[in-house]
Enzyme design. Structure first.
Site, PDB file in Angstrom:
ATOM      1  N   HIS A  58      -3.441   1.684  19.843  1.00  0.00           N
ATOM      2  CA  HIS A  58      -2.645   1.578  18.614  1.00  0.00           C
ATOM      3  C   HIS A  58      -1.211   1.174  18.820  1.00  0.00           C
ATOM      4  O   HIS A  58      -0.461   1.063  17.850  1.00  0.00           O
ATOM      5  CB  HIS A  58      -2.652   2.911  17.861  1.00  0.00           C
ATOM      6  CG  HIS A  58      -3.925   3.181  17.136  1.00  0.00           C
ATOM      7  ND1 HIS A  58      -4.152   2.756  15.851  1.00  0.00           N
ATOM      8  CD2 HIS A  58      -5.053   3.820  17.529  1.00  0.00           C
ATOM      9  CE1 HIS A  58      -5.359   3.130  15.475  1.00  0.00           C
ATOM     10  NE2 HIS A  58      -5.930   3.773  16.483  1.00  0.00           N
TER      11      HIS A  58
ATOM     12  N   LYS B  72       7.021   4.349   4.576  1.00  0.00           N
ATOM     13  CA  LYS B  72       6.324   4.457   5.862  1.00  0.00           C
ATOM     14  C   LYS B  72       7.164   5.360   6.746  1.00  0.00           C
ATOM     15  O   LYS B  72       8.280   5.716   6.384  1.00  0.00           O
ATOM     16  CB  LYS B  72       6.176   3.076   6.510  1.00  0.00           C
ATOM     17  CG  LYS B  72       7.481   2.250   6.498  1.00  0.00           C
ATOM     18  CD  LYS B  72       7.311   0.849   7.069  1.00  0.00           C
ATOM     19  CE  LYS B  72       6.585  -0.083   6.175  1.00  0.00           C
ATOM     20  NZ  LYS B  72       5.406  -0.690   6.726  1.00  0.00           N
ATOM     21  N   ARG B  73       6.626   5.762   7.916  1.00  0.00           N
ATOM     22  CA  ARG B  73       7.445   6.553   8.832  1.00  0.00           C
ATOM     23  C   ARG B  73       8.781   5.856   9.067  1.00  0.00           C
ATOM     24  O   ARG B  73       8.845   4.635   9.091  1.00  0.00           O
ATOM     25  CB  ARG B  73       6.721   6.731  10.174  1.00  0.00           C
ATOM     26  CG  ARG B  73       5.524   7.667  10.136  1.00  0.00           C
ATOM     27  CD  ARG B  73       5.845   9.050   9.656  1.00  0.00           C
ATOM     28  NE  ARG B  73       6.788   9.724  10.529  1.00  0.00           N
ATOM     29  CZ  ARG B  73       6.454  10.537  11.530  1.00  0.00           C
ATOM     30  NH1 ARG B  73       5.195  10.794  11.785  1.00  0.00           N
ATOM     31  NH2 ARG B  73       7.387  11.120  12.261  1.00  0.00           N
TER      32      ARG B  73
ATOM     33  N   LYS C 195      10.464  -0.328  12.499  1.00  0.00           N
ATOM     34  CA  LYS C 195      10.030  -0.674  11.139  1.00  0.00           C
ATOM     35  C   LYS C 195      11.198  -1.214  10.308  1.00  0.00           C
ATOM     36  O   LYS C 195      11.010  -1.767   9.237  1.00  0.00           O
ATOM     37  CB  LYS C 195       9.378   0.532  10.466  1.00  0.00           C
ATOM     38  CG  LYS C 195       8.023   0.909  11.079  1.00  0.00           C
ATOM     39  CD  LYS C 195       7.459   2.166  10.436  1.00  0.00           C
ATOM     40  CE  LYS C 195       6.131   2.618  11.019  1.00  0.00           C
ATOM     41  NZ  LYS C 195       4.966   1.870  10.487  1.00  0.00           N
TER      42      LYS C 195
ATOM     43  N   THR D 186      -1.113  -0.659   7.762  1.00  0.00           N
ATOM     44  CA  THR D 186      -2.137  -0.594   6.716  1.00  0.00           C
ATOM     45  C   THR D 186      -1.455  -0.438   5.357  1.00  0.00           C
ATOM     46  O   THR D 186      -2.059  -0.758   4.335  1.00  0.00           O
ATOM     47  CB  THR D 186      -3.106   0.586   6.943  1.00  0.00           C
ATOM     48  OG1 THR D 186      -2.340   1.770   7.203  1.00  0.00           O
ATOM     49  CG2 THR D 186      -4.036   0.307   8.103  1.00  0.00           C
TER      50      THR D 186
ATOM     51  N   LYS E 297      -2.416  -1.963   1.406  1.00  0.00           N
ATOM     52  CA  LYS E 297      -2.500  -1.208   0.144  1.00  0.00           C
ATOM     53  C   LYS E 297      -1.709  -1.909  -0.955  1.00  0.00           C
ATOM     54  O   LYS E 297      -2.179  -2.039  -2.088  1.00  0.00           O
ATOM     55  CB  LYS E 297      -1.943   0.202   0.339  1.00  0.00           C
ATOM     56  CG  LYS E 297      -2.690   1.049   1.345  1.00  0.00           C
ATOM     57  CD  LYS E 297      -1.885   2.298   1.717  1.00  0.00           C
ATOM     58  CE  LYS E 297      -2.439   2.949   2.962  1.00  0.00           C
ATOM     59  NZ  LYS E 297      -1.512   3.958   3.529  1.00  0.00           N
TER      60      LYS E 297
END
Ligand SMILES: *Cc1c(COP(=O)(O)O)cnc(C)c1O
Length: 807
Positions: A356, A547-548, A553, A655, A659
């Site tokens: 991952h 998101k985290r 990110k 992911t 969505k």
């Protein structure tokens, strides 16, 4: 919850719920509180499910079918009631029955605790996979840990994150069945006697008992019910009476405490290896219990342990369960008397491993002395596996010492460590990445040497999401519109969504589509007003990054661009600005200083911008507390713009990106992870791509990147960075962000400065597209129409055919 209807009007289902309330919960209608009704409803639903659960299990036995075992330290399942009722196709019936009792089903659904037994994407993937496995009628068990406190609850105090324990079990958990009879000893420490030739005996110094707690997982249309089996730990010696009688209560209860500690918390960290001994104990605890359970079941039904790979496929969700490889070897050799080579063949044919992350700091490895002290027998087996691996390797032409050192299960550089990724790789017949780019980078970077030695092992399985939870349930309005347009086929195969594409040209349809989006935005606005006193305009563009919180990110890129936009609006009030609402949500690992600071910055920027009347409400910013699955289910259907802006090469798949696009948001994103495949599916004109590619990031990092020059060369960027650094947004503590901004000047590992101008230009491109209402609407419909491929049903079908051999 009290306006009961006449008793005579109550259906059998209503009476069943009432009967459960009285006889199982011990309350009558008058005394029942919402959680009592929730429990009574779940128990009633569960009663029906159990029958199908037993039927499917019996049918699997009778057919002698192969089973899939999905081992994951995380299952981010969220709430179960709506999902289960929708899949069981009983939601309307239950709503009506509860209505007869004066109870609202949506209100009950809203008070169900959110089971947050995971950190983020990896755990949510495991939950989507469980649902798709049941939907595709694949016999499967999920194995994990029943954490008493899952992911922490996040509160924002004066803009800072505070972590509180999430007490999801406070009202009990009516979904679960405790299986006292399915219990296994899990040992730690001690010593090993005997040798490789004779009989080996491991005598652990301590042991706990792992007990199974099962939750039914209902597939779409109730075809199949699979089991999520989570382990809880029970002390073997819960009360040392002699110590107790001496008055030494701590010693008397020490064993109990040790067992409880094992399953107490989920490590709140999704990207760096937790170095704690407790983490390794948790990993071995659930791996050992799961492998013992699998072996026990196989021997019970099939007799011969040698046929295990024909009847069991075990998938390791990242390296957290990688010690399972050594555990299966131990059981095969020490308990089933197989020779090493035969055991190794069985092991490799049974396991598959999913990687991952490529972040080097996230590749798990354990200090060798710790591993040896905790798992002495496994240490021997790791040495034996390594000896065989390296012996075989030396026979191959062109293998040098460097390659040997890279493939070795033991990291010999500095403090010796056991490499869990290498163990998982060596012990599996399949090693997969989770998006095309990620898989390609696995082959060319972290696993380059292993890939050279085992060129057929690495394969790709691009992630997916379940369209039941992430379209049908979270967006009933859109689902109804799609059914009206193209019929029901997409409910049973998301690929059928492509039939929606022609409707993108139909103005009447796209208008109704837009009206549904707007009503989802109104609902979110009301929720945020209620939850945090925020007022936002549903006609503004909802720009969402949830998101985290992690530097890769790049929430920081988004925040800096927000500051730049704020400056621009103030400097050029005469221009036609697109009204925007910028929404952020996400949790930071408690030890991750910069991530916590980014949360504070988002809140500081929000406070300043939201209270500035001079921008006329054109820009609003909010940080929504406590991101979890339930919050995502509210925010995703209401988003216009999906922020997927990670540094290229760093997001394995994502992911969240799927969505949003499935719910008709346009993506602004980098060529990273599954964004690339989303672009290929929705079409270049229906997504906004910006920034460096993964190759360009690597080239810049290799040399010659001067972030200071980049910042100074961009007026917009330097103005925004300097404003943040000088305390414009933190007058109470002007130095608060100096270090964070200095990091951009110094190294900017995540390429925030390098991508800034490209990102800002892409945002203005978004504004232009938004002004072209017809064009925007067309693009949103085409996103939905082309996202069917990202169903986790497709992903699971690929795993089933190409890795597990079960379809
Ligand atoms: C989908 C999901 C994630 C993963 O989001 P990414 O944007 O892919 O990181 C994390 N947390 C929750 C609660 C989710 O639902």
């Amino acid at each position: 919850m009290n306006a009961q209807t006449d008793v005579r009007e109550r259906s059998p289902l209503a009476l069943a719920i009432l009967d459960t309330l009285v006889h199982r919960i011990g309350k009558d209608e008058q005394a029942a509180r919402p959680h009592d009704w929730l429990a009574a409803t779940i128990f009633t639903v569960r009663n029906e499910i159990i029958e199908r659960w037993m039927e499917t299990t019996k049918a699997t036995h009778a057919a002698g079918a192969k089973r899939v075992y999905y081992l994951s330290l995380e299952f981010l399942i969220g709430r179960l009631l709506r999902d289960t009722l929708a899949n069981w196709e009983k939601r309307e019936a239950i709503a009506e029955a509860l209505g007869q009792l004066g109870v609202s089903l949506p209100e009950l659904e809203e008070i169900e605790p959110d089971a947050a037994l995971g950190n983020g994407g990896l755990g949510r993937l495991a939950a989507c996979f469980m649902e798709s496995l049941a939907t595709l009628d694949v016999p499967a068990y999920g194995y994990g840990i029943r954490y008493v406190n899952g992911m922490f609850r996040q509160r924002i105090d004066d803009g800072w994150q505070t972590e509180l324990p999430e007490t999801w079990l406070a009202h009990g958990n009516p979904w679960e069945f405790e299986r006292r009879e399915s219990a296994y000893f899990v040992g730690f420490g001690g010593e090993v006697t005997g040798n490789e030739q004779g009989h080996v005996h491991w005598k652990p110094a301590e042991a706990v008992e792992a007990t199974a707690v099962d939750t039914p997982v209902v597939g779409w249309r109730g075809k199949r019910v699979n089991t999520l089996r989570l382990w809880t730990a029970i002390s073997l010696d819960p009360l040392k009476l002699d110590a107790f009688n001496r008055g030494d209560f701590q010693a008397a209860l020490a064993d109990q405490l040790r067992a409880e500690t094992l399953v107490r918390v989920l490590y709140p960290n999704d990207s760096t290896a937790a170095g704690q001994e407790l983490r390794l104990r948790q990993e071995y605890f659930f791996s050992s219990a799961s492998i013992q359970d699998i072996v026990r079941r196989h021997v019970q039904y099939f007799g011969d342990i040698r046929t295990l790979p024909d009847k069991a496929a075990i998938q390791l969700n990242d390296t957290h369960p990688a010690v399972s490889v050594a555990e299966l070897m131990r059981l095969l050799i020490d308990h089933h008397d197989l020779g090493f080579d035969e055991a190794w063949g069985i092991t490799q044919r049974t396991f598959g491993y999913t990687n991952h992350t490529l972040l080097p700091e996230a590749l798990e490895s354990w200090p060798l002395p710790l591993f040896e002290r905790l798992l002495p027998r496994h240490m021997q087996l790791v040495y034996a596996i390594n000896a065989k691996l390296l012996r075989d390797l030396r026979r191959q032409p062109g293998v040098d010492d460097r390659a040997i050192a890279a493939v070795s299960l033991i990291d010999e550089g500095g403090e010796r460590r056991v490499r869990m990724a290498n163990l998982a790789f060596a012990g599996s017949h399949s090693v997969n990445g989770v998006a095309a780019l990620h898989t390609q980078l696995m082959k060319s970077t972290v696993f380059a040497d292993l890939h050279r030695v085992f060129p057929d092992r690495i394969n790709n399985k691009t992630n997916g999401i379940t369209p039941r939870r992430w379209l049908q349930e979270c967006n009933p309005g859109l689902t109804a519109l799609i059914r009206e347009a193209i019929g029901d086929a997409f409910l049973d195969g998301a690929d059928a969504l492509t039939a929606l594409a022609p409707f993108a040209q139909d103005a009447a349809f796209t208008e109704r589509f837009a009206a549904i989006k707007r009503s989802n935005k109104v609902a979110l606005a009301e929720h945020l007003k209620e939850a945090m006193g925020l007022r936002i305009d549903p006609d503004a563009l909802f720009d969402v990054q949830i998101k985290r919180i992690h530097e890769y990110k790049r929430q920081l890129l988004n925040i800096i661009e927000t500051v730049a936009l704020y400056d621009q609006i103030r400097s050029h009030p005469e221009r036609e600005w697109t009204p925007r609402v910028k929404l952020f949500a996400g949790k930071a690992a408690s030890s991750y200083h910069n991530a916590r600071l980014i949360i504070k910055l988002a809140n500081d920027v929000a406070r300043r911008i939201n209270s500035d009347p001079s921008i006329g409400g054109l820009l609003k910013v909010a940080f929504v507390p406590n991101y979890n699955v339930s919050l995502a289910e509210k925010m995703v259907p209401a988003a216009d713009l999906s922020e997927q802006i990670s540094t290229a090469g760093m997001e394995a798949s994502g992911t969240g990106n799927m969505k949003f696009a499935l719910n008709g948001a346009l993506t602004i994103g980098t060529l990273d992870g599954a964004n690339i495949e989303i672009k290929d599916h929705v079409g270049d004109e229906n997504i906004v791509i910006f920034g460096l590619t993964a190759d360009e990031v690597a080239a810049k990092r290799a040399g010659g990147y001067d972030p200071r020059a980049v910042i100074e060369g961009s007026a917009e960027l330097s103005q925004a960075v300097n404003a943040i650094a000088s305390g414009v947004f933190s007058p109470d503590d002007p130095a608060r962000y100096r270090g964070l901004m200095a990091g951009l000047y110094d190294h900017d590992w995540f390429m925030v400065a390098a991508d800034f101008d490209s990102y800002a230009a892409a945002q203005r491109d978004v504004d232009a597209r938004w002004s072209d209402t017809a064009g925007w609407r067309r693009a949103t419909v085409l996103n939905v129409a082309n996202m069917g491929w990202f169903s986790s049903d497709r992903t699971i079908a690929e795993y089933a055919r190409e890795i597990w051999g079960v379809m």
